[in-house]
Scaffold this motif. Sequence first.
Motif, PDB file in Angstrom:
ATOM      1  N   VAL A 342       0.837  -1.208   0.000  1.00  0.00           N
ATOM      2  CA  VAL A 342       0.000   0.000   0.000  1.00  0.00           C
ATOM      3  C   VAL A 342       0.864   1.247   0.000  1.00  0.00           C
ATOM      4  CG1 VAL A 342      -1.688   1.314   1.348  1.00  0.00           C
ATOM      5  CG2 VAL A 342      -1.936  -1.149   1.114  1.00  0.00           C
ATOM      6  N   ARG A 343       1.930   1.232   0.813  1.00  0.00           N
ATOM      7  CA  ARG A 343       2.826   2.395   0.860  1.00  0.00           C
ATOM      8  C   ARG A 343       3.483   2.624  -0.505  1.00  0.00           C
ATOM      9  NH1 ARG A 343       0.589   3.693   5.071  1.00  0.00           N
ATOM     10  NH2 ARG A 343       1.389   3.299   7.165  1.00  0.00           N
ATOM     11  N   ASN A 344       3.934   1.535  -1.140  1.00  0.00           N
ATOM     12  CA  ASN A 344       4.538   1.672  -2.470  1.00  0.00           C
ATOM     13  C   ASN A 344       3.530   2.205  -3.477  1.00  0.00           C
ATOM     14  OD1 ASN A 344       7.007   0.702  -1.584  1.00  0.00           O
ATOM     15  ND2 ASN A 344       6.527  -1.423  -2.074  1.00  0.00           N
ATOM     16  N   GLU A 345       2.297   1.711  -3.377  1.00  0.00           N
ATOM     17  CA  GLU A 345       1.254   2.190  -4.290  1.00  0.00           C
ATOM     18  C   GLU A 345       0.986   3.678  -4.065  1.00  0.00           C
ATOM     19  OE1 GLU A 345      -3.506   1.411  -5.125  1.00  0.00           O
ATOM     20  OE2 GLU A 345      -2.346  -0.021  -3.966  1.00  0.00           O
ATOM     21  N   GLU A 346       0.957   4.084  -2.780  1.00  0.00           N
ATOM     22  CA  GLU A 346       0.729   5.502  -2.487  1.00  0.00           C
ATOM     23  C   GLU A 346       1.882   6.353  -2.997  1.00  0.00           C
ATOM     24  OE1 GLU A 346       0.215   5.583   1.701  1.00  0.00           O
ATOM     25  OE2 GLU A 346      -1.921   5.071   1.620  1.00  0.00           O
ATOM     26  N   ARG A 347       3.116   5.824  -2.839  1.00  0.00           N
ATOM     27  CA  ARG A 347       4.265   6.590  -3.346  1.00  0.00           C
ATOM     28  C   ARG A 347       4.210   6.717  -4.858  1.00  0.00           C
ATOM     29  NH1 ARG A 347       7.146   4.228   1.140  1.00  0.00           N
ATOM     30  NH2 ARG A 347       7.509   2.307  -0.008  1.00  0.00           N
ATOM     31  N   LEU A 348       3.847   5.619  -5.519  1.00  0.00           N
ATOM     32  CA  LEU A 348       3.728   5.681  -6.973  1.00  0.00           C
ATOM     33  C   LEU A 348       2.650   6.670  -7.401  1.00  0.00           C
ATOM     34  CD1 LEU A 348       4.053   1.893  -7.934  1.00  0.00           C
ATOM     35  CD2 LEU A 348       5.696   3.712  -8.417  1.00  0.00           C
ATOM     36  N   GLN A 349       1.527   6.652  -6.699  1.00  0.00           N
ATOM     37  CA  GLN A 349       0.459   7.592  -7.034  1.00  0.00           C
ATOM     38  C   GLN A 349       0.888   9.025  -6.765  1.00  0.00           C
ATOM     39  OE1 GLN A 349      -2.883   6.243  -4.696  1.00  0.00           O
ATOM     40  NE2 GLN A 349      -3.430   4.626  -6.138  1.00  0.00           N
ATOM     41  N   ASN A 351       4.012  10.123  -6.764  1.00  0.00           N
ATOM     42  CA  ASN A 351       4.997  10.483  -7.786  1.00  0.00           C
ATOM     43  C   ASN A 351       4.327  10.781  -9.119  1.00  0.00           C
ATOM     44  OD1 ASN A 351       7.053  10.117  -5.962  1.00  0.00           O
ATOM     45  ND2 ASN A 351       7.513   8.023  -6.588  1.00  0.00           N
ATOM     46  N   ALA A 352       3.304   9.954  -9.446  1.00  0.00           N
ATOM     47  CA  ALA A 352       2.585  10.193 -10.700  1.00  0.00           C
ATOM     48  C   ALA A 352       1.867  11.529 -10.666  1.00  0.00           C
ATOM     49  CB  ALA A 352       1.589   9.063 -10.943  1.00  0.00           C
ATOM     50  N   LYS A 353       1.275  11.841  -9.489  1.00  0.00           N
ATOM     51  CA  LYS A 353       0.590  13.126  -9.355  1.00  0.00           C
ATOM     52  C   LYS A 353       1.567  14.276  -9.469  1.00  0.00           C
ATOM     53  CE  LYS A 353      -2.238  15.779  -6.100  1.00  0.00           C
ATOM     54  NZ  LYS A 353      -2.850  15.797  -4.741  1.00  0.00           N
ATOM     55  N   GLN A 354       2.726  14.125  -8.799  1.00  0.00           N
ATOM     56  CA  GLN A 354       3.728  15.192  -8.858  1.00  0.00           C
ATOM     57  C   GLN A 354       4.261  15.351 -10.289  1.00  0.00           C
ATOM     58  OE1 GLN A 354       7.484  14.522  -6.825  1.00  0.00           O
ATOM     59  NE2 GLN A 354       7.446  16.619  -6.041  1.00  0.00           N
ATOM     60  N   LEU A 355       4.477  14.213 -10.955  1.00  0.00           N
ATOM     61  CA  LEU A 355       4.961  14.270 -12.327  1.00  0.00           C
ATOM     62  C   LEU A 355       3.939  14.956 -13.234  1.00  0.00           C
ATOM     63  CD1 LEU A 355       7.119  13.476 -14.386  1.00  0.00           C
ATOM     64  CD2 LEU A 355       5.969  11.272 -14.638  1.00  0.00           C
ATOM     65  N   GLN A 356       2.670  14.631 -12.998  1.00  0.00           N
ATOM     66  CA  GLN A 356       1.621  15.274 -13.800  1.00  0.00           C
ATOM     67  C   GLN A 356       1.591  16.776 -13.549  1.00  0.00           C
ATOM     68  OE1 GLN A 356      -2.260  13.726 -13.012  1.00  0.00           O
ATOM     69  NE2 GLN A 356      -3.250  14.830 -14.661  1.00  0.00           N
ATOM     70  N   GLU A 357       1.731  17.168 -12.270  1.00  0.00           N
ATOM     71  CA  GLU A 357       1.747  18.590 -11.953  1.00  0.00           C
ATOM     72  C   GLU A 357       2.945  19.288 -12.589  1.00  0.00           C
ATOM     73  OE1 GLU A 357       1.690  18.753  -7.750  1.00  0.00           O
ATOM     74  OE2 GLU A 357      -0.462  18.327  -7.564  1.00  0.00           O
ATOM     75  N   LEU A 358       4.091  18.621 -12.533  1.00  0.00           N
ATOM     76  CA  LEU A 358       5.294  19.221 -13.103  1.00  0.00           C
ATOM     77  C   LEU A 358       5.182  19.342 -14.625  1.00  0.00           C
ATOM     78  CD1 LEU A 358       8.019  17.424 -10.970  1.00  0.00           C
ATOM     79  CD2 LEU A 358       7.237  19.781 -10.760  1.00  0.00           C
ATOM     80  N   ASN A 359       4.618  18.307 -15.233  1.00  0.00           N
ATOM     81  CA  ASN A 359       4.443  18.379 -16.694  1.00  0.00           C
ATOM     82  C   ASN A 359       3.453  19.480 -17.071  1.00  0.00           C
ATOM     83  OD1 ASN A 359       6.233  16.328 -17.348  1.00  0.00           O
ATOM     84  ND2 ASN A 359       4.695  14.722 -17.166  1.00  0.00           N
TER      85      ASN A 359
END
Length: 602
Positions: A342-349, A351-359
């Motif tokens: 669950v922690r890994n999934e939350e980190r991936l989510q 990171n994906a959210k941060q990557l989307q924001e950065l893009n």
Amino acid sequence: MHNNLYLSAMLLAATCCSLIICYLCFKRRELPIAISYGLGMMTGTLYTFGYAFEIISDSLEDIRFWLHIEYIGIPFGTILWFIMVLQYTGRQALVTKKFVILLLFIPFINFLAHHTNEWHHLFYTSMTLDYSEGFPLVVLDKGPFYKLHVVYAYSFLVIGMILMIQMFLKANSRMKKQIALMIIGSWGPYGFTLVYLSGILNIPYDISPFGFLVSGIFYMWGIYQFNMLRLAPLALQKVFASMQDAVMVFDLDNTLTSFNESAKKVITGLHNSWIGQPAAYIFAQYPTLLEKIARGPAVDPKVRLAGDGDERFYNLHLSFILDNRRRPAGQMLLLSDVTESVRNEERLQENAKQLQELNTFKDKMFSVVAHDIRDPLAVSLNLMELMEDELQDYGGKHDEIVQEMGQQIQKTFALVESLLEWFRSQRGGMVFNPVVRDLAPTVELNARFLQVRSESKSIRIISEIPHETFIFADKEMLDLIIRNLLSNAIKFTDYGGSIRVSAELAEGKMVVSVSDTGAGVPKEQMDSLLQQDAYPVPSIGTAGERGVGLGLTLCREFVHLNGGEIWFDTAPQQGSTFYFSLPLPPSAPAYPHEQSERRGTG
């Protein structure tokens, strides 16, 4: 053949019943109630076995030997039964080592008194043989220790019976049958002993051991019909020991009957003394699990449990345990720890959210670049073409055209400079690397970078931040934030003005402020400045400096990426103060209690 031989055979049959129950308890010895119950039945086994040979012995010496065998267990039988009652009625917490030792003290004294009776005759004052029945029977005159033994045993019998009767009155119909068998089975040996001691039937034999035959019948019935001891199969217990997942077994009344070691790591405080307790007690701190148990079999891929300040996630599987007739006999709760997943999934989510924001931010910046570079460059090109044509036609001076071209080129240069700051900090891709930084030297360093501009307008930059004021932020982003805010303050401050930079703790974060004595933010820009969807607005400084408005946009995005907020206060012709917050280091150092002496640069 004398009756004593038939009686001896009956007693040996009772011994066999008791041994079978002892064997069943031994198979389930990992449960405390099985230990106390099994030991209690073993005392009865010694009693019936010894008396079976006592009544067919023909000498006082042989009878004395078999009496010693009987009294290996007789003094302790009632106390072991009482301990079993405490466990059976949900009072396992009382069964501590000190309490058990205290209970067994008098029985141990009686045990010693019986086996040393030939020295002091305090247990039996005399032992003689009676041949009136056609075979020898021992006649015993009871001493003070025998009377102590009887009073002590029956006192605990009364207390134990009261506890079971209370349990019987509160139980549901299914449990009442089970408890009734326990009460009847327990009364077997004690009831027969009361009849014998009272002399009502005038029987020469001690009929107490025959009570164990009655007890054995009722206990065996209860074990096989109602799973009286609430014991899990031995095979499951072996599996429990090797399982990493938490496993808990409940009967149909949602009472805990067994659990493995892993369950202790999940349920705070879980102990062997909790066996026999209802689910409402076991899961008092876990209402989610209590609700699942009450609903019955279910599968839940993610259950969140909090304990000892640590929140963890589990896959939950609750299923029925079926008996040989495929009827539900209980429930098994299985909890598999999936916290890391669950922690890994939350980190991936995240990171994906941060990557989307950065893009999205990059796209926005490229949109700004496309808009702001195109227009000034187009004007510059047109002016250049016009100047070339006029120079060819007239060969004169064109100061206005040259001045306008210079302004346009300056504007373009300012934009390129801001973009360079952006791309320098993101060389090789968008990188966010927060570190512990001291604010004071960071502000002083960036103030020196702007010293030429501030001195050209005679503006003083004053830092009121004491050294060892630590924050946790990306180095390049922090430098760009401070440099842009200082640059803006210089731009909109009149000649001879001042700029002050300070910091203070507020709500667990460090709030940095940059104040100037300039013209303030125009009223028409107040509502849109620093807003997420606002487009950068070009503006002109007090000395004619031009800007494209990209600096504050970068500041806002970088502050948010570092986990802070940015805002401002302003008053027309009195100046503006821009604030931004930053997180403290994970292990925040002690901050100075007093501000250091103000330092000025420029």
